[in-house]
Design an enzyme around this catalytic site. Structure first.
Site, PDB file in Angstrom:
ATOM      1  N   SER A   1       2.756  -2.011  10.473  1.00 29.10           N
ATOM      2  CA  SER A   1       4.559  -1.746  10.743  1.00 29.10           C
ATOM      3  C   SER A   1       5.176  -2.975  10.617  1.00 29.10           C
ATOM      4  O   SER A   1       6.303  -3.604  11.348  1.00 29.10           O
ATOM      5  CB  SER A   1       4.582  -0.692  12.116  1.00 29.10           C
ATOM      6  OG  SER A   1       4.572   0.021  12.318  1.00 29.10           O
TER       7      SER A   1
ATOM      8  N   HIS B   1     -10.311   1.373   5.213  1.00 29.49           N
ATOM      9  CA  HIS B   1      -8.713   1.492   5.522  1.00 29.49           C
ATOM     10  C   HIS B   1      -9.046   3.123   6.770  1.00 29.49           C
ATOM     11  O   HIS B   1      -9.899   3.344   6.098  1.00 29.49           O
ATOM     12  CB  HIS B   1      -8.054   2.112   4.313  1.00 29.49           C
ATOM     13  CG  HIS B   1      -6.013   2.006   4.220  1.00 29.49           C
ATOM     14  ND1 HIS B   1      -5.992   2.609   6.110  1.00 29.49           N
ATOM     15  CD2 HIS B   1      -5.098   0.593   4.927  1.00 29.49           C
ATOM     16  CE1 HIS B   1      -4.521   2.466   5.750  1.00 29.49           C
ATOM     17  NE2 HIS B   1      -4.239   1.643   5.890  1.00 29.49           N
TER      18      HIS B   1
ATOM     19  N   GLU C   1      -6.020  -4.405  10.572  1.00 28.54           N
ATOM     20  CA  GLU C   1      -5.183  -3.688  10.617  1.00 28.54           C
ATOM     21  C   GLU C   1      -5.147  -2.947  12.252  1.00 28.54           C
ATOM     22  O   GLU C   1      -5.556  -1.813  12.050  1.00 28.54           O
ATOM     23  CB  GLU C   1      -4.828  -2.411   9.575  1.00 28.54           C
ATOM     24  CG  GLU C   1      -4.291  -3.192   8.057  1.00 28.54           C
ATOM     25  CD  GLU C   1      -3.833  -2.381   7.158  1.00 28.54           C
ATOM     26  OE1 GLU C   1      -2.685  -2.684   6.907  1.00 28.54           O
ATOM     27  OE2 GLU C   1      -4.667  -1.539   7.357  1.00 28.54           O
TER      28      GLU C   1
ATOM     29  N   ASN D   1       1.095  -0.954  -0.270  1.00 25.11           N
ATOM     30  CA  ASN D   1       0.361  -0.262  -0.138  1.00 25.11           C
ATOM     31  C   ASN D   1       0.799   1.039  -0.215  1.00 25.11           C
ATOM     32  O   ASN D   1       1.434   1.716   0.645  1.00 25.11           O
ATOM     33  CB  ASN D   1      -0.884   0.031   1.246  1.00 25.11           C
ATOM     34  CG  ASN D   1      -1.620   0.603   1.257  1.00 25.11           C
ATOM     35  OD1 ASN D   1      -1.790   1.906   0.444  1.00 25.11           O
ATOM     36  ND2 ASN D   1      -2.542   1.358   2.074  1.00 25.11           N
TER      37      ASN D   1
ATOM     38  N   LYS E   1      -0.026   4.458  -0.389  1.00 24.51           N
ATOM     39  CA  LYS E   1      -0.984   5.610   0.385  1.00 24.51           C
ATOM     40  C   LYS E   1      -0.426   6.793  -0.852  1.00 24.51           C
ATOM     41  O   LYS E   1      -0.638   6.249  -2.175  1.00 24.51           O
ATOM     42  CB  LYS E   1      -0.346   5.555   1.330  1.00 24.51           C
ATOM     43  CG  LYS E   1      -0.476   4.651   2.711  1.00 24.51           C
ATOM     44  CD  LYS E   1      -0.185   5.029   4.066  1.00 24.51           C
ATOM     45  CE  LYS E   1      -0.209   3.626   5.102  1.00 24.51           C
ATOM     46  NZ  LYS E   1      -0.465   3.989   5.957  1.00 24.51           N
TER      47      LYS E   1
HETATM   48  P1  PGA Z   1       2.544   0.602   7.628  1.00 21.10           P
HETATM   49  O1  PGA Z   1       1.134   0.726   6.662  1.00 21.10           O
HETATM   50  O2  PGA Z   1       3.432  -0.562   7.395  1.00 21.10           O
HETATM   51  O3  PGA Z   1       3.519   1.652   7.428  1.00 21.10           O
HETATM   52  O4  PGA Z   1       2.407   0.321   8.772  1.00 21.10           O
HETATM   53  C1  PGA Z   1       0.475  -0.058   6.848  1.00 21.10           C
HETATM   54  C2  PGA Z   1      -1.184   0.117   6.005  1.00 21.10           C
HETATM   55  O5  PGA Z   1      -1.616   1.241   6.960  1.00 21.10           O
HETATM   56  O6  PGA Z   1      -1.543  -0.476   5.091  1.00 21.10           O
END
Ligand code: PGA
Length: 254
Positions: free
Chosen positions: A215, A97, A167, A11, A13
């Site tokens: 994370s 999300h 998540e 992802n 983002k």
């Molecule tokens: P992150 O994000 O791996 O940076 O914690 C995961 C997500 O929000 O899909």
């Protein structure tokens, strides 16, 4: 029976800032995923480069969007419909999300989005997760409601295209030692399977793949996957660094 490949959803983002950087990360990601043949990678990119890249390397990469509208077409400025995605070679979509829920998306809207996307043939990655954990276990009630409400009225016949990404919001965007611990993840993934079995019956409900996100890094990916007993990972920040992403993919390619 052929074992299903481990699923890794990247992802991106709203990253990176420029097309040039995106091309670089994309090229590095393709090199990385070609080395990890036992992992299926889905790149979920911002719309701006999604369709451009999705016309390049169709065979090795699958592409996903980070949201989709409930509408088919018409006066909906700024929206992108599921059909627009499928007809542009996009196979997956992340829905619900926590960063979109924080902008006001309710379970009801997420459920409508899940339904609209599944109807067009998109594979849906439905995100769920509690904001905080408490000692009394109230977060489990929250999670159960979120799952049941977000899947409200989704018929069984669409289940083959449904993936649930767990998540926990408190674990997103932190350092890798702040990801969820594997014992808690294992317990929670069983809890989620039970909630899905409640809606769809034990046989169908248990088959829905569960991903973990929050994370995930090249250091913790393997333990989260194997000891947490999930079928895949949703990776944010680490997927923007092709070298680290490659280590992550190779660590779970066994
Ligand atoms: P992150 O994000 O791996 O940076 O914690 C995961 C997500 O929000 O899909």
């Amino acid at each position: 029976m052929v074992k299903a490949k481990t699923l890794v959803v990247a992802n991106w983002k709203m990253n990176p800032e420029t097309y040039k950087e995106a091309e670089k990360i994309y090229a590095g990601s393709v090199v990385a995923l070609k080395k990890a043949s036992k992992v299926k990678v889905v790149l979920c990119l911002p719309y701006t480069w999604l369709t451009d890249f999705s016309h390049k390397e169709k065979k090795v990469v699958s592409f996903g969007a980070q949201d989709a509208s409930i509408e088919v077409k018409g006066p909906h400025t700024g929206e992108v419909s599921p059909t627009m995605l499928t007809s542009s070679g996009v196979e997956y979509v992340i829905l619900g999300h926590s960063e979109r829920r924080a902008l006001g998306e309710t379970d009801e809207l997420v459920s409508q989005k899940v339904s609209a996307s599944l109807k067009t043939g998109l594979r849906v990655i439905l995100c769920v997760g509690e904001k905080t954990r408490d000692l009394h276990g109230d977060y489990l009630l929250f999670l159960r409601h979120q799952i049941i409400n977000s899947l409200n009225k989704i018929p069984k016949r669409y289940l083959k295209k449904l993936i649930v990404a767990y998540e926990p919001v408190w674990a997103i965007g932190k350092s890798d030692d702040e990801a969820m611990n594997v014992r808690d993840l294992h317990e929670t993934s069983i809890f989620i399977k039970k909630a899905l079995a409640e809606i769809y019956g034990p046989v169908e409900g248990m088959k829905i793949p569960i991903l973990y996100g929050g994370s995930v890094s090249h250091k913790n990916a393997k333990d989260l996957l194997t000891l947490g007993e999930v079928q895949g990972l949703l990776v944010g920040r680490e997927s923007l660094n092709p070298k680290k992403f490659e280590s992550l993919l190779l660590s779970i390619n066994g």
